[in-house]
Design a protein around this motif. Sequence first.
Motif, PDB file in Angstrom:
ATOM      1  N   ILE A   4      -3.739  -0.255  -8.245  1.00 41.63           N
ATOM      2  CA  ILE A   4      -2.386  -0.657  -8.605  1.00 41.63           C
ATOM      3  C   ILE A   4      -2.423  -2.161  -8.775  1.00 41.63           C
ATOM      4  N   HIS A   5      -2.738  -2.621  -9.954  1.00 44.77           N
ATOM      5  CA  HIS A   5      -2.930  -4.046 -10.162  1.00 44.77           C
ATOM      6  C   HIS A   5      -1.621  -4.821 -10.204  1.00 44.77           C
ATOM      7  N   SER A   6      -0.511  -4.184 -10.538  1.00 43.22           N
ATOM      8  CA  SER A   6       0.753  -4.906 -10.652  1.00 43.22           C
ATOM      9  C   SER A   6       1.266  -5.384  -9.300  1.00 43.22           C
ATOM     10  N   ALA A   7       0.812  -4.759  -8.201  1.00 45.56           N
ATOM     11  CA  ALA A   7       1.301  -5.130  -6.880  1.00 45.56           C
ATOM     12  C   ALA A   7       0.731  -6.466  -6.413  1.00 45.56           C
ATOM     13  N   VAL A   8      -0.473  -6.793  -6.871  1.00 41.22           N
ATOM     14  CA  VAL A   8      -1.110  -8.022  -6.406  1.00 41.22           C
ATOM     15  C   VAL A   8      -0.553  -9.193  -7.197  1.00 41.22           C
ATOM     16  N   GLY A   9      -0.025 -10.150  -6.481  1.00 41.29           N
ATOM     17  CA  GLY A   9       0.564 -11.332  -7.099  1.00 41.29           C
ATOM     18  C   GLY A   9       0.683 -12.418  -6.058  1.00 41.29           C
ATOM     19  N   PRO A  10       1.477 -13.432  -6.333  1.00 41.40           N
ATOM     20  CA  PRO A  10       1.566 -14.564  -5.405  1.00 41.40           C
ATOM     21  C   PRO A  10       2.096 -14.189  -4.019  1.00 41.40           C
ATOM     22  N   ASP A  11       2.871 -13.133  -3.912  1.00 41.61           N
ATOM     23  CA  ASP A  11       3.402 -12.734  -2.606  1.00 41.61           C
ATOM     24  C   ASP A  11       2.542 -11.679  -1.903  1.00 41.61           C
ATOM     25  N   TRP A  12       1.450 -11.262  -2.563  1.00 38.58           N
ATOM     26  CA  TRP A  12       0.562 -10.285  -1.926  1.00 38.58           C
ATOM     27  C   TRP A  12      -0.171 -10.987  -0.784  1.00 38.58           C
ATOM     28  N   PRO A  13      -0.185 -10.403   0.431  1.00 38.46           N
ATOM     29  CA  PRO A  13      -0.845 -11.074   1.557  1.00 38.46           C
ATOM     30  C   PRO A  13      -2.360 -11.164   1.361  1.00 38.46           C
ATOM     31  N   CYS A  14      -2.908 -12.341   1.593  1.00 33.91           N
ATOM     32  CA  CYS A  14      -4.345 -12.544   1.375  1.00 33.91           C
ATOM     33  C   CYS A  14      -5.187 -11.739   2.371  1.00 33.91           C
ATOM     34  N   GLN A  15      -4.605 -11.317   3.480  1.00 30.39           N
ATOM     35  CA  GLN A  15      -5.331 -10.527   4.475  1.00 30.39           C
ATOM     36  C   GLN A  15      -5.494  -9.070   4.068  1.00 30.39           C
ATOM     37  N   VAL A  16      -4.797  -8.655   2.995  1.00 37.29           N
ATOM     38  CA  VAL A  16      -4.812  -7.256   2.561  1.00 37.29           C
ATOM     39  C   VAL A  16      -5.603  -7.149   1.265  1.00 37.29           C
ATOM     40  N   LYS A  17      -6.566  -6.228   1.267  1.00 38.18           N
ATOM     41  CA  LYS A  17      -7.345  -5.992   0.053  1.00 38.18           C
ATOM     42  C   LYS A  17      -6.431  -5.468  -1.050  1.00 38.18           C
ATOM     43  N   SER A  18      -6.871  -5.583  -2.281  1.00 37.19           N
ATOM     44  CA  SER A  18      -6.085  -5.093  -3.421  1.00 37.19           C
ATOM     45  C   SER A  18      -5.927  -3.583  -3.339  1.00 37.19           C
ATOM     46  N   PRO A  19      -4.750  -3.082  -3.697  1.00 37.24           N
ATOM     47  CA  PRO A  19      -4.526  -1.631  -3.689  1.00 37.24           C
ATOM     48  C   PRO A  19      -5.552  -0.918  -4.558  1.00 37.24           C
ATOM     49  N   GLY A  20      -6.003   0.211  -4.050  1.00 35.04           N
ATOM     50  CA  GLY A  20      -6.968   1.012  -4.790  1.00 35.04           C
ATOM     51  C   GLY A  20      -8.407   0.662  -4.481  1.00 35.04           C
ATOM     52  N   THR A  21      -8.641  -0.480  -3.831  1.00 37.77           N
ATOM     53  CA  THR A  21     -10.010  -0.827  -3.464  1.00 37.77           C
ATOM     54  C   THR A  21     -10.365  -0.140  -2.150  1.00 37.77           C
ATOM     55  N   HIS A  22     -11.668  -0.083  -1.890  1.00 35.32           N
ATOM     56  CA  HIS A  22     -12.151   0.577  -0.682  1.00 35.32           C
ATOM     57  C   HIS A  22     -11.498  -0.022   0.562  1.00 35.32           C
ATOM     58  N   ASP A  23     -10.926   0.825   1.393  1.00 33.93           N
ATOM     59  CA  ASP A  23     -10.405   0.438   2.701  1.00 33.93           C
ATOM     60  C   ASP A  23      -9.163  -0.460   2.656  1.00 33.93           C
ATOM     61  N   TRP A  24      -8.492  -0.539   1.513  1.00 32.87           N
ATOM     62  CA  TRP A  24      -7.346  -1.438   1.424  1.00 32.87           C
ATOM     63  C   TRP A  24      -6.222  -1.015   2.364  1.00 32.87           C
ATOM     64  N   GLU A  25      -6.022   0.289   2.541  1.00 34.42           N
ATOM     65  CA  GLU A  25      -4.930   0.749   3.398  1.00 34.42           C
ATOM     66  C   GLU A  25      -5.144   0.335   4.853  1.00 34.42           C
ATOM     67  N   ARG A  26      -6.411   0.316   5.298  1.00 28.74           N
ATOM     68  CA  ARG A  26      -6.704  -0.126   6.657  1.00 28.74           C
ATOM     69  C   ARG A  26      -6.343  -1.600   6.825  1.00 28.74           C
ATOM     70  N   THR A  27      -6.665  -2.413   5.814  1.00 23.43           N
ATOM     71  CA  THR A  27      -6.325  -3.841   5.913  1.00 23.43           C
ATOM     72  C   THR A  27      -4.812  -4.035   5.857  1.00 23.43           C
ATOM     73  N   ALA A  28      -4.132  -3.190   5.090  1.00 25.40           N
ATOM     74  CA  ALA A  28      -2.663  -3.266   5.028  1.00 25.40           C
ATOM     75  C   ALA A  28      -2.057  -2.914   6.376  1.00 25.40           C
ATOM     76  N   ALA A  29      -2.556  -1.841   6.995  1.00 23.46           N
ATOM     77  CA  ALA A  29      -2.022  -1.424   8.296  1.00 23.46           C
ATOM     78  C   ALA A  29      -2.274  -2.491   9.356  1.00 23.46           C
ATOM     79  N   ARG A  30      -3.452  -3.104   9.348  1.00 19.02           N
ATOM     80  CA  ARG A  30      -3.751  -4.155  10.325  1.00 19.02           C
ATOM     81  C   ARG A  30      -2.798  -5.344  10.131  1.00 19.02           C
ATOM     82  N   TRP A  31      -2.582  -5.727   8.864  1.00 22.95           N
ATOM     83  CA  TRP A  31      -1.684  -6.850   8.579  1.00 22.95           C
ATOM     84  C   TRP A  31      -0.250  -6.521   9.012  1.00 22.95           C
TER      85      TRP A  31
END
Length: 136
Positions: A4-31
């Motif tokens: 989901i490339h449209s979600a990544v932008g200036p307000d996307w947290p740098c601690q969270v991997k880009s959506p759709g990449t390996h393990d991104w949901e885990r980084t989102a949950a941790r953040w």
Amino acid sequence: MHPIHSAVGPDWPCQVKSPGTHDWERTAARWLRDLLPARYAAYSPLTRHHLILARHARIQLEHEIRAVRVALQTCRAELPPLGVAEAVIENTIRMYAAELEQLGRLARSVRLVTEALLAEAGPSVPRRRAPAQRAS
């Protein structure tokens, strides 16, 4: 999974991997968990269900924003009677203003992460419907 490339932008947290990449949901949950008080880490609905975690983080931020607004709006009336010096009050006002900006950025980031989690969950997650309008 689909990126989901449209979600990544200036307000996307740098601690969270880009959506759709390996393990991104885990980084989102941790953040998202890091946005909550530590005691919430023990609650299984928040640790097992990313959308519940995202919802709670959104609500937590909304309440923090309200609290900081109240603190900011009441500084000039409530701090002088406590003996707080004018210079300290001015610094406090600047602090609250900066915190409101930071909380606003975090709220936008939580919204983006939540939208990406919803998109990743797919059509099985029911979307909130607008309330039906009454006929007059």
